[in-house]
Design a protein around this motif. Structure first.
Motif: not given
Ligand SMILES: [Zn+2]
Ligand SMILES: [Zn+2]
Length: 402
Positions: A192-199
């Motif tokens: 989920l943190m990777a998703i937020a970072s990628a966004k």
């Protein structure tokens, strides 16, 4: 003081243990105000990664107040609120100087090739006591403590000890550029943190998992989602990417890909995991892990999907943890697609300036994924609920003094 102590696979206990003391003059002692349970801790308790020594205090995620410092500590002061980054480096060797603290030459007493050092792990990870305790000793305090700015509260800060920097590291490794299709496998806290970072880096994110609460959180972080129990992953990814595949892929799953958590719907896997635990209980060597697989077994579903779903000349970044064994990887397909493969343990320290800025400004809010705050007295039940992937148990903060 009270701490969560490892006794054997499946056997962890809250116990009274001696308080930590300053050993080297570059150390600090921190009184923890919050700790957290991480998926990595579950691997130790389940025996999928290890072995952890009896008597080890678990936990590598923590924040607190500096209680005392050694005479050589310069920048960190008693009374300061600090994040304790999970990964420890000396701050001065050739790798730390380049921001590659996970590959520090000095931190591991077992030698410079012994592997990354973190709190509360197996002996091979540097013998540091864990952070699921009232207090902890932090070596090279000037490097391994990060003062918390006023605008960041404890619930945000605790998620910056490991999962946010690890997720950001994954997105950084993947080399995301504006407009890239980014496929993230695993919607646990790090995913989920990777998703937020990628966004935040400008990517368009497609997230893969099978648990609906996690997929819901991924959607809330702005991802499109794929439930691999319901649809074919490759087919869906191709459909969503005009037939090209995803330019960037992040594996935030790791060993769970082959040994899913126990559940009645996966009796085969549960039995395999049990066998494995029995092997680990008598044989410390991780070699057992490989011999467990027969020729023809799929070594990792996520690797397999990642190589198939990545676009030609794309990048795969692996941040999910794997045991230290040789693995079979679909290298021929990867080679034929000119794939770049990057992986590793997070170099947390190098990201704090940018991450503290993102969290203070509100561009990133790690707290969105925090689902439980439990007292230390309820830690065993919290481990169980988290391990069983009970609905709604995504990220558990622990209050070490309650
Ligand atoms: Zn962690
Ligand atoms: Zn170093």
């Amino acid at each position: 003081m009270k701490a969560l102590v490892f006794h054997a696979i499946g056997d962890i206990r809250i116990e009274d243990v001696p308080e930590p003391v300053i050993v080297d003059q570059s150390d600090a002692i921190v009184r923890l105000t919050a700790s957290a349970i991480c998926g990595t801790d579950l691997h130790f308790v389940r025996g999928t990664i290890g072995p952890v020594e009896k008597g080890q205090i678990l936990g590598h995620e923590g924040i607190g107040i500096v209680e005392s410092v050694g005479s050589e500590v310069k920048s960190i002061k008693v009374g300061q609120r600090v994040i304790i980054p999970a990964i420890v480096g000396c701050g001065t060797c050739q790798f730390c100087q380049k921001g590659l603290s996970a590959q520090c030459d000095k931190a591991n007493p077992m030698g410079k090739h012994a592997g990354s050092v973190f709190f509360g792990g197996p002996e091979t990870a540097g013998k540091l006591k864990g952070l699921q305790a009232e207090k902890a000793r932090v070596p090279w305090a000037d490097t391994n403590l990060v003062p918390i700015p006023n605008g960041i509260d404890d619930d945000q800060a605790i998620l910056m000890s490991d999962i946010l920097p690890t997720g950001w590291f994954g997105a950084d490794l993947a080399g995301i550029e504006e407009g890239d299709d980014v496929l993230v496998f695993g919607c646990g806290p790090v995913g989920l943190m990777a998703i937020a970072s990628a966004k935040l880096m400008g990517g368009r994110v497609i997230a893969v998992d099978r648990l609906t609460d996690r997929l819901g959180m991924a959607r809330a972080q702005g991802a499109e989602v794929i439930n691999f129990d319901e649809v074919d992953v490759l087919e869906t990814v191709l459909k969503l990417t005009k037939g090209d595949g995803a330019r960037r892929v992040i594996d935030a799953v790791g060993v769970d890909a082959e040994h899913a958590h126990a559940g009645p719907e996966k009796p085969g896997l549960l039995n395999k995991a049990r066998e494995l635990v029995e092997q680990y209980a008598i044989e410390p060597a991780a070699r057992k892990f490989t011999s467990h697989f027969q020729a023809g077994d799929n070594p990792s579903q996520v690797f397999d999907w990642a190589v198939k779903c990545v676009a030609k000349a794309g990048t795969i970044a692996i941040i999910g943890v794997y045991p230290l064994t040789d693995r079979v990887f679909p290298i021929g397909v990867a080679m034929n697609k000119n794939i770049t493969l990057r992986m590793g343990i997070g170099n947390h320290r190098r990201y704090y300036d940018v991450l503290l800025d993102h969290v203070t400004s509100g561009r990133l809010d790690p707290k969105k994924i925090l689902t439980q705050v439990e007292p230390m007295t309820g830690v065993i039940e919290a481990y169980k609920a988290f391990d069983e992937r009970q609905p709604g148990w995504i990220k558990v903060e622990l209050n070490p003094t309650a």
